[in-house]
Design a protein around this motif. Structure first.
Motif, PDB file in Angstrom:
ATOM      1  N   ASP A 310      -0.169  13.540   1.888  1.00 38.11           N
ATOM      2  CA  ASP A 310      -0.879  14.285   0.768  1.00 38.11           C
ATOM      3  C   ASP A 310       0.978  14.857   0.405  1.00 38.11           C
ATOM      4  N   ALA A 311       1.295  14.339  -0.807  1.00 40.55           N
ATOM      5  CA  ALA A 311       2.278  13.803  -0.545  1.00 40.55           C
ATOM      6  C   ALA A 311       3.484  15.602  -1.542  1.00 40.55           C
ATOM      7  N   PRO A 312       4.372  15.793  -0.891  1.00 37.81           N
ATOM      8  CA  PRO A 312       5.167  17.508  -1.265  1.00 37.81           C
ATOM      9  C   PRO A 312       5.080  16.900  -3.300  1.00 37.81           C
ATOM     10  N   CYS A 313       4.878  17.500  -4.256  1.00 34.88           N
ATOM     11  CA  CYS A 313       5.177  17.923  -5.720  1.00 34.88           C
ATOM     12  C   CYS A 313       4.993  18.668  -5.998  1.00 34.88           C
ATOM     13  N   SER A 314       5.043  18.316  -7.841  1.00 33.78           N
ATOM     14  CA  SER A 314       5.564  19.151  -8.914  1.00 33.78           C
ATOM     15  C   SER A 314       4.351  20.453  -8.387  1.00 33.78           C
ATOM     16  N   GLY A 315       3.161  19.665  -8.167  1.00 34.76           N
ATOM     17  CA  GLY A 315       2.006  21.250  -8.226  1.00 34.76           C
ATOM     18  C   GLY A 315       1.785  21.265  -9.830  1.00 34.76           C
ATOM     19  N   SER A 316       2.230  20.106 -10.738  1.00 31.30           N
ATOM     20  CA  SER A 316       1.380  20.379 -12.301  1.00 31.30           C
ATOM     21  C   SER A 316      -0.400  19.979 -12.335  1.00 31.30           C
ATOM     22  N   GLY A 317      -0.766  19.996 -10.787  1.00 35.42           N
ATOM     23  CA  GLY A 317      -2.767  19.930 -11.645  1.00 35.42           C
ATOM     24  C   GLY A 317      -3.175  21.523 -10.874  1.00 35.42           C
ATOM     25  N   THR A 318      -1.947  22.517 -11.061  1.00 42.12           N
ATOM     26  CA  THR A 318      -2.055  23.389 -10.152  1.00 42.12           C
ATOM     27  C   THR A 318      -1.675  24.568 -11.698  1.00 42.12           C
ATOM     28  N   LEU A 319      -1.643  24.605 -12.540  1.00 44.89           N
ATOM     29  CA  LEU A 319      -1.971  25.357 -13.610  1.00 44.89           C
ATOM     30  C   LEU A 319      -2.619  26.157 -13.588  1.00 44.89           C
ATOM     31  N   GLN A 320      -4.412  26.158 -13.305  1.00 47.98           N
ATOM     32  CA  GLN A 320      -4.931  27.504 -13.409  1.00 47.98           C
ATOM     33  C   GLN A 320      -4.656  28.632 -12.425  1.00 47.98           C
ATOM     34  N   LYS A 321      -4.852  27.879 -11.237  1.00 46.09           N
ATOM     35  CA  LYS A 321      -4.236  28.677 -10.114  1.00 46.09           C
ATOM     36  C   LYS A 321      -2.758  29.177  -9.900  1.00 46.09           C
ATOM     37  N   HIS A 322      -1.853  28.496 -10.957  1.00 45.58           N
ATOM     38  CA  HIS A 322      -0.634  28.997 -10.557  1.00 45.58           C
ATOM     39  C   HIS A 322       0.054  29.306 -12.007  1.00 45.58           C
ATOM     40  N   PRO A 323      -0.325  30.588 -13.069  1.00 41.23           N
ATOM     41  CA  PRO A 323      -0.209  30.082 -14.641  1.00 41.23           C
ATOM     42  C   PRO A 323       1.327  30.260 -14.753  1.00 41.23           C
ATOM     43  N   GLU A 324       2.672  30.985 -13.491  1.00 44.46           N
ATOM     44  CA  GLU A 324       3.235  30.407 -14.142  1.00 44.46           C
ATOM     45  C   GLU A 324       4.275  28.948 -13.958  1.00 44.46           C
ATOM     46  N   TRP A 325       3.355  27.931 -13.383  1.00 42.19           N
ATOM     47  CA  TRP A 325       3.897  26.937 -13.592  1.00 42.19           C
ATOM     48  C   TRP A 325       4.372  26.268 -15.460  1.00 42.19           C
ATOM     49  N   PRO A 326       3.711  27.106 -16.051  1.00 41.59           N
ATOM     50  CA  PRO A 326       4.674  25.842 -16.973  1.00 41.59           C
ATOM     51  C   PRO A 326       5.849  26.421 -16.964  1.00 41.59           C
ATOM     52  N   TRP A 327       6.170  27.895 -16.753  1.00 43.97           N
ATOM     53  CA  TRP A 327       7.472  28.435 -16.828  1.00 43.97           C
ATOM     54  C   TRP A 327       8.516  28.184 -16.103  1.00 43.97           C
ATOM     55  N   LEU A 328       8.183  27.543 -15.233  1.00 42.79           N
ATOM     56  CA  LEU A 328       9.384  26.858 -13.626  1.00 42.79           C
ATOM     57  C   LEU A 328      10.427  26.463 -14.201  1.00 42.79           C
ATOM     58  N   LYS A 329      11.440  25.891 -13.484  1.00 44.31           N
ATOM     59  CA  LYS A 329      12.420  25.288 -14.171  1.00 44.31           C
ATOM     60  C   LYS A 329      12.269  23.838 -14.037  1.00 44.31           C
ATOM     61  N   HIS A 330      11.417  23.049 -13.106  1.00 42.69           N
ATOM     62  CA  HIS A 330      11.000  21.654 -13.612  1.00 42.69           C
ATOM     63  C   HIS A 330      12.353  20.732 -13.686  1.00 42.69           C
ATOM     64  N   ASP A 331      13.054  21.007 -12.631  1.00 45.54           N
ATOM     65  CA  ASP A 331      14.007  19.738 -12.431  1.00 45.54           C
ATOM     66  C   ASP A 331      14.257  19.171 -11.680  1.00 45.54           C
ATOM     67  N   ASP A 332      12.774  19.288 -10.403  1.00 48.12           N
ATOM     68  CA  ASP A 332      13.450  18.472  -9.764  1.00 48.12           C
ATOM     69  C   ASP A 332      12.127  18.161  -9.722  1.00 48.12           C
ATOM     70  N   LEU A 333      11.801  17.238  -9.951  1.00 49.60           N
ATOM     71  CA  LEU A 333      10.718  16.286 -10.664  1.00 49.60           C
ATOM     72  C   LEU A 333      11.579  14.925 -10.253  1.00 49.60           C
TER      73      LEU A 333
END
Ligand SMILES: C[S@@+](CC[C@H](N)C(=O)[O-])C[C@H]1O[C@@H](n2cnc3c(N)ncnc32)[C@H](O)[C@@H]1O
Length: 427
Positions: A310-333
């Motif tokens: 169950d690997a560490p990941c960007s968490g893009s599927g947790t948008l509903q629980k984490h409404p801040e996700w769209p605004w994070l830096k996303h430079d870690d992919l």
């Protein structure tokens, strides 16, 4: 002086929009009763940030001049209370925001008058304000990263046209799901059909705090539970949970395979310590090892009948629980995708003949799952897809004979978190 709830919200918004940082899960733990207001206020500010900023801009003297973050945060909070939180009085929404504007760390003092004037005017007709904000395009609230995650979720299902519907679904605050560990389910929790042990909160029922505290059950998203409801009838005596903290899935694995020896790896020392403690409290027997899973597996001869990665990941599927996700830096992919590949290589090398490996991420992005699966198909001839989930858990093209080896439920017909996973078996 603004209330602690508003100060907490302002800090969280600065963290997200100033630093690109996440809101910690326990950000509101010392707020008591006020946590409800703070959660609603923060959730709405994050979910409607684009529209709130677009509403303000044309009302400024020089709309093209950059507006300091302090002013944007304070106005977003004030407008949100006026438009969508009817329980907050005009006086509290306006005056507390003006006080926040004067705060050296959270506001921008030279704009105190501007904040006062805009909010006072808006407070004269709160219904009209809400209607104006609601009429702005919902797309303003999506960052390019969010847009990309939604498209990635819909692409395998040939449903790109349903992007607006998916976004609307993800704007609803999530409802928690639970996993029964022992005994009977308490009143107010209903069994989910097709997922053994999965319980959902009945409409209007109160949160089962004391049941959770007594270790009768845990909070666990239904996607995680469906992922672990794989069909597998081969003997399982040695299990590896390669990325285990906080231990939800370790617990479920222990319930499913009673008597199997479980090794649970976790790289972060604090998380490993908490994992050990949590498993002990739940009565789950597992050997917890604090280590980088790839390094540990490379330096070890042990093999396993069942491996969960169950690997560490960007968490893009947790948008509903984490409404801040769209605004994070996303430079870690790229780093994450590299780490996932390294972990997958090490884990597959320790899969015993006849064994099953399940790889999963709470992300919709193809580079975190689809591309690893394609790579594995070519690189590892000793592994074969294992059709361990019902077809409904995959896309139409994945399913053969009513089952699938690729876990990616349709994001509109399935209301759990956005999970992707695949299962392989070793010949
Ligand atoms: C998605 S979470 C796992 C959630 C867990 N399976 C559960 O259901 O409760 C990923 C975990 O992997 C850990 N992790 C990250 N890199 C790792 C590595 N190289 N080796 C082992 N664990 C790692 C993270 O610290 C995090 O706790």
């Amino acid at each position: 002086m603004p209330t602690p709830a508003r100060i907490h919200v302002a800090h969280a918004l600065h963290e997200v929009f100033g630093e690109g940082g996440r809101v910690p899960d326990i950000w509101d733990r010392d707020l008591g009763e006020d946590a409800h207001l703070a959660q609603a206020l923060l959730g709405l500010c994050l979910r409607r940030w684009g529209r709130l900023q677009a509403w303000v801009k044309p009302k400024l003297k020089d709309p093209d001049r950059g507006v300091p973050l302090g002013t944007r945060v304070v106005l977003a909070m004030g407008l949100t209370q006026l438009a969508w939180l009817p329980g907050v009085s005009d006086h509290a929404a306006v005056n507390e925001s003006v006080d926040l504007a004067a705060n050296r760390d959270l506001g921008f003092l030279p704009h105190k008058g501007l904040v006062n004037a805009l909010l006072r005017r808006a407070a004269k007709d709160r219904a009209a304000l809400a209607a104006e904000l609601d009429a702005l395009p919902a797309a303003l609230d999506r960052s390019p990263a969010a847009e990309r995650a939604l498209l990635a979720a819909l692409t395998p299902h040939h449903a790109k046209a349903e992007l607006e519907a998916l976004w609307t679904r993800l704007q609803q605050p999530p409802r928690p799901d639970f996993r029964l560990l022992r005994g009977e389910a308490p009143e107010g929790l209903l069994a989910e059909a097709g997922i053994p042990g999965c319980l959902c909160l009945q409409e209007g029922a109160s949160f089962p705090r004391s049941w959770l505290e007594s270790s009768g059950g845990i909070v666990q998203d239904r996607s995680s539970q469906a992922l672990l409801a794989y069909a597998w009838d081969r003997p399982v005596t040695r299990i590896l949970d390669a990325c285990a903290a906080p231990g939800g899935k370790t617990t479920t694995l222990a319930l499913r395979h009673a008597g199997a020896a479980i090794t649970a790896l976790e790289v972060q020392p604090k998380r490993a310590a908490r994992l050990r403690q949590t498993l002990e409290q739940r009565g789950v027997e597992a050997r917890v090892i604090q280590a980088d899973a790839a390094e540990w597996l490379e330096g070890n001869e042990a093999t396993f009948d069942l491996i969960l990665l169950d690997a560490p990941c960007s968490g893009s599927g947790t948008l509903q629980k984490h409404p801040e996700w769209p605004w994070l830096k996303h430079d870690d992919l790229p780093r994450l995708a590299g780490l996932q590949r390294r972990l997958l290589t090490a884990a597959t090398n320790r899969l015993a003949p006849g064994g099953l490996l399940i790889y999963a991420v709470c992300s919709w992005l193809p580079e975190e799952c689809v591309s690893h699966r394609e790579w594995l198909e070519h690189a590892r001839r000793d592994l074969r897809p294992a059709e361990v989930w019902p077809a409904a858990m995959g896309s139409a093209q994945d399913a053969a004979g009513g089952v699938t080896a690729f876990f990616r439920p349709h994001p509109l017909r399935w209301t759990g978190e956005g999970f992707q996973g695949f299962a392989v078996r070793r010949d």
